[in-house]
Enzyme design. Structure first.
Site, PDB file in Angstrom:
ATOM      1  CB  CYS A   1       2.937   0.345   2.912  1.00 48.69           C
ATOM      2  SG  CYS A   1       3.665   0.883   1.056  1.00 48.69           S
TER       3      CYS A   1
ATOM      4  CG  HIS B   1      -0.615   3.155   3.895  1.00 50.78           C
ATOM      5  ND1 HIS B   1       1.104   3.322   4.492  1.00 50.78           N
ATOM      6  CD2 HIS B   1      -0.154   3.190   2.643  1.00 50.78           C
ATOM      7  CE1 HIS B   1       1.951   3.473   3.161  1.00 50.78           C
ATOM      8  NE2 HIS B   1       1.383   3.248   2.191  1.00 50.78           N
TER       9      HIS B   1
ATOM     10  CD  GLU C   1      -0.410   4.008   7.634  1.00 53.88           C
ATOM     11  OE1 GLU C   1       0.406   4.273   6.441  1.00 53.88           O
ATOM     12  OE2 GLU C   1      -0.944   2.486   7.987  1.00 53.88           O
TER      13      GLU C   1
END
Length: 185
Positions: free
Chosen positions: A79, A168, A170
């Site tokens: 991002c 994302h 994560e």
């Protein structure tokens, strides 16, 4: 293997959680002296790219980080990290400028424009993708190549030892993209 995670702002803790799941040693870069430590790869998290750029400049870390990336340091930007690595940004905001991509910031609108999908990403097959005020890549050139496309927009790319995603990874339980990054080291 030791991975540094830029921890000035943004979703750095979530990347650290992924590295913990993969049993990979890591530390946070919070100030210039942290750059003196040995590290084999770098993660640039999501967050506010303009804030990160400002802090990198103020703390005199931008040039040393850029130099290391240009010299071949493997880096994974998600991002805002993608925006920082882009050589071109349609609305400004890039700063490290090490990757042959053009990015459109906040391309998916405000926070309410956030969404989740699953799409093919390179050889990894379908991966979960969480987009939060995300950018997308409007152009890859030079040695950069697109890895994933959502609705006709490039959302992941790589160039040499640089990997970027507009989403994302994560924020999911799927460690494949982090493993893919680590395998490039």
């Amino acid at each position: 293997m030791e991975i540094a995670v830029l921890a000035l702002q943004g979703a750095f803790a979530e990347h650290e959680r992924m590295l913990d799941l993969l049993d990979v040693s890591h530390f946070e870069i919070r100030q210039k002296k942290d750059l003196e430590r040995h590290f084999d790869g770098l993660i640039l998290p999501g967050g506010e790219s303009t804030v990160m750029k400002k802090l990198l400049l103020e703390m005199e870390m931008l040039v040393p980080l850029r130099d290391r990336i240009v010299s071949g340091l493997p880096v994974f930007g998600t991002c805002a990290g993608l925006i920082l690595l882009a050589k071109e940004a349609e609305q400004g905001g890039h700063c490290l400028a090490t990757m042959d991509i053009r990015v459109k910031r906040n391309a998916y609108g405000r926070q309410l424009g956030s969404f989740y999908t699953e799409e093919i990403c390179g050889d990894l097959g379908r991966v979960p993708m969480t987009f939060i005020r995300a950018p997308y890549i409007t152009k890859v050139y030079g040695d950069a190549e697109a890895l994933a496309v959502v609705d006709g927009r490039i959302v992941a790319a790589r160039q040499g030892k640089q990997l970027v995603t507009a989403f994302h990874p994560e924020l999911t339980e799927d460690t494949r993209l982090h493993r893919y990054f680590l395998d490039s080291i």
